[in-house]
Design a protein around this motif. Structure first.
Motif, PDB file in Angstrom:
ATOM      1  N   VAL A 173      16.203 -22.844  38.642  1.00  0.00           N
ATOM      2  CA  VAL A 173      15.166 -22.593  39.641  1.00  0.00           C
ATOM      3  C   VAL A 173      15.776 -21.782  40.776  1.00  0.00           C
ATOM      4  O   VAL A 173      16.786 -22.166  41.369  1.00  0.00           O
ATOM      5  CB  VAL A 173      14.584 -23.909  40.190  1.00  0.00           C
ATOM      6  CG1 VAL A 173      13.495 -23.615  41.224  1.00  0.00           C
ATOM      7  CG2 VAL A 173      14.032 -24.762  39.054  1.00  0.00           C
ATOM      8  N   GLY A 174      15.161 -20.622  41.055  1.00  0.00           N
ATOM      9  CA  GLY A 174      15.659 -19.763  42.115  1.00  0.00           C
ATOM     10  C   GLY A 174      14.596 -19.470  43.154  1.00  0.00           C
ATOM     11  O   GLY A 174      13.452 -19.924  43.034  1.00  0.00           O
ATOM     12  N   LYS A 175      14.942 -18.702  44.154  1.00  0.00           N
ATOM     13  CA  LYS A 175      14.016 -18.370  45.224  1.00  0.00           C
ATOM     14  C   LYS A 175      12.853 -17.508  44.725  1.00  0.00           C
ATOM     15  O   LYS A 175      11.760 -17.521  45.298  1.00  0.00           O
ATOM     16  CB  LYS A 175      14.761 -17.640  46.347  1.00  0.00           C
ATOM     17  CG  LYS A 175      15.739 -18.530  47.100  1.00  0.00           C
ATOM     18  CD  LYS A 175      16.476 -17.771  48.177  1.00  0.00           C
ATOM     19  CE  LYS A 175      15.541 -17.371  49.299  1.00  0.00           C
ATOM     20  NZ  LYS A 175      16.273 -16.731  50.416  1.00  0.00           N
ATOM     21  N   LYS A 176      13.086 -16.771  43.632  1.00  0.00           N
ATOM     22  CA  LYS A 176      12.062 -15.874  43.112  1.00  0.00           C
ATOM     23  C   LYS A 176      11.345 -16.417  41.876  1.00  0.00           C
ATOM     24  O   LYS A 176      10.455 -15.774  41.333  1.00  0.00           O
ATOM     25  CB  LYS A 176      12.675 -14.521  42.775  1.00  0.00           C
ATOM     26  CG  LYS A 176      13.234 -13.770  43.965  1.00  0.00           C
ATOM     27  CD  LYS A 176      13.806 -12.433  43.541  1.00  0.00           C
ATOM     28  CE  LYS A 176      14.380 -11.666  44.713  1.00  0.00           C
ATOM     29  NZ  LYS A 176      14.957 -10.362  44.298  1.00  0.00           N
ATOM     30  N   GLY A 177      11.764 -17.562  41.390  1.00  0.00           N
ATOM     31  CA  GLY A 177      11.125 -18.113  40.208  1.00  0.00           C
ATOM     32  C   GLY A 177      12.054 -19.018  39.431  1.00  0.00           C
ATOM     33  O   GLY A 177      13.117 -19.408  39.920  1.00  0.00           O
ATOM     34  N   ARG A 178      11.679 -19.355  38.231  1.00  0.00           N
ATOM     35  CA  ARG A 178      12.469 -20.245  37.384  1.00  0.00           C
ATOM     36  C   ARG A 178      12.568 -19.670  35.986  1.00  0.00           C
ATOM     37  O   ARG A 178      11.742 -18.873  35.553  1.00  0.00           O
ATOM     38  CB  ARG A 178      11.857 -21.650  37.351  1.00  0.00           C
ATOM     39  CG  ARG A 178      10.441 -21.700  36.850  1.00  0.00           C
ATOM     40  CD  ARG A 178       9.801 -23.051  37.102  1.00  0.00           C
ATOM     41  NE  ARG A 178      10.331 -24.072  36.211  1.00  0.00           N
ATOM     42  CZ  ARG A 178      10.453 -25.351  36.564  1.00  0.00           C
ATOM     43  NH1 ARG A 178      10.103 -25.754  37.782  1.00  0.00           N
ATOM     44  NH2 ARG A 178      10.916 -26.240  35.700  1.00  0.00           N
TER      45      ARG A 178
END
Length: 443
Positions: free
Chosen positions: A361-366
């Motif tokens: 999971v990242g700041k821009k999506g998963r």
């Protein structure tokens, strides 16, 4: 299932100065804590294209001693019942075959040449014909030693049996094939796939597995003109040059024996180390093979010694991005906790604990990434691993080497060391790693 949540705080990075070079842009100016959540996630389909991995990562080096011609002759006992196998050795536009003894050449059933020890013949091709030393020979040329000794030198190795030259099935080259009895072939395989100084039961288990694998995969490369290759696409084979007394004994004392399931030879896969537990076939191939079931291994220091891969968080996420997973700065990783050497029952791991999938999971999506893809991306020794993060670093800690299906070579050695009798215990090793099978003598 009980969920275990581990939160690792990452120190905030200072704001970048105006003088930082473009290369530093991959490092985030500010980062929130990354959370690794050990929990179940939905599994992704396993790839069906996994091949057997030959013995690798050995720290003990065993070299076969050279043999005199007298010793070579002593070893030679024609095996009348052993089936022949054809091994593809090399292809090219021009090949050279050297004689380690006197040898003859035949084409179309006729002798076309006789050569002395040390002679070198040059093989080329025009159209669909093989040329020997610039002379047209025919569509197929068979070279045979004049005496029953290892008679040829190819790729720096000495080989038993005959050599066959044919036009390659692709391009305009020549393919050289080693034709010899199965048992002689195995003498060059076993020491190339296992450590010759190991316990005899472990070596015998490897010999039977190798014979079974070769029997199951005969004609596997028939479209190219041979049965098997001499590399890890099938089994590593280095001919007479690799032979040792111990491995030859293991081959001889198990001659004709194969592992069977429901009366037929199995696809006897093997790998270096299971890391404490082997895997079910459906979690690697995507299909259930009844004799390829995950089993617990005998405890040993080597099997349970971890390997580690540490990298910066920035380089890890950059590699994910380059692979098409554009999730931005990493916030959390969702992966169930690995139970070492025990059966794992979470949906994101196989029975052995090998990773099926990880959720990033990242700041821009998963993104959900398969364990096999991560193994390729980061050069991991296996998919049996855990992931941890601390500060600006991420560490992958894993166990075992190879795909984890079938016979574990280090596991076989651990069993032989603790329980082996040097005689028939190898059958127990094989039945442990290949569920519901029998050892049968087929010739």
């Amino acid at each position: 299932m009980r969920r275990k949540i581990i939160t690792i705080a990452l120190a905030a990075l200072m704001a970048a100065s105006a003088g930082i070079s473009a290369k530093a842009e991959a490092i985030p100016i500010q980062r929130r804590p990354v959370t690794i959540t050990h929990m179940s996630v939905s599994a992704v389909p396993a790839s069906p294209s996994v091949k057997k991995t030959a013995y690798q990562n050995e720290k003990i080096i065993s070299k076969a001693g050279s043999k005199t011609e007298k010793e070579e002759r002593k070893d030679e006992k024609p095996i009348s019942t052993s089936p022949l196998i054809e091994v593809g050795l090399i292809s090219g536009s021009e090949l050279r075959l050297a004689g380690a003894s006197d040898f003859n050449a035949k084409a179309g059933g006729k002798t076309i040449g006789k050569y002395k020890t040390g002679s070198v013949v040059v093989l080329t091709r025009k159209g669909s014909n093989v040329y020997v030393n610039g002379k047209k020979a025919g569509r197929e040329v068979l070279f045979a030693p004049a005496r029953n000794v290892p008679g040829f030198l190819v790729k720096g190795n000495k080989y038993r049996g005959d050599m066959k030259a044919i036009p390659s099935s692709w391009g305009n080259g020549i393919t050289l094939i080693n034709v010899l009895p199965m048992e002689d072939y195995l003498k060059g395989v076993v020491p190339s796939e296992i450590v010759p100084s190991w316990r005899m039961d472990a070596i015998k288990a490897q010999a039977v597995a190798a014979r079974t694998y070769a029997t199951y995969h005969r004609n596997g490369y028939r479209s190219s003109g041979y049965d098997v290759t001499d590399d890890t696409r099938t089994q590593v084979y280095r001919g007479f040059s690799a032979e040792t007394a111990a491995t030859n004994r293991a081959v001889s004392e198990t001659a004709g024996e194969v592992v069977t399931y429901a009366g037929k030879p199995i696809d006897a896969l093997f790998h270096s180390s299971g890391g404490g537990f082997t895997e079910n076939s459906e979690n690697v191939w995507g299909s259930v093979i009844p004799y390829l079931r995950g089993v617990k291994e005998e405890s040993s220091t080597y099997l349970m010694t971890p390997w580690k891969k540490t990298m910066t968080m920035a380089s890890f996420t950059k590699s994910l991005e380059n692979a098409g997973y554009k999730i931005g700065d990493l916030k959390s990783i969702k992966l169930s906790h690995l139970k070492k050497g025990e059966a794992n029952h979470s949906s994101d791991r196989g029975i052995s604990g090998r990773v099926k999938s990880v959720v990033f999971v990242g700041k821009k999506g998963r993104a959900t990434v398969s364990g096999e893809r991560l193994q390729r991306l980061y050069g991991l020794d296996s998919t049996l691993f855990d992931i941890s993060a601390k500060g600006k670093e991420l560490t992958i800690t894993g166990y075992g080497y190879g795909h984890g299906l079938g016979l574990s070579q280090w596991g076989a050695e651990a069993m032989a060391e603790k329980h082996g009798d040097g005689k028939n215990y190898y059958k127990t090793i094989l039945s442990h790693y290949f569920t519901g099978t029998k050892i049968e003598k087929i010739y």
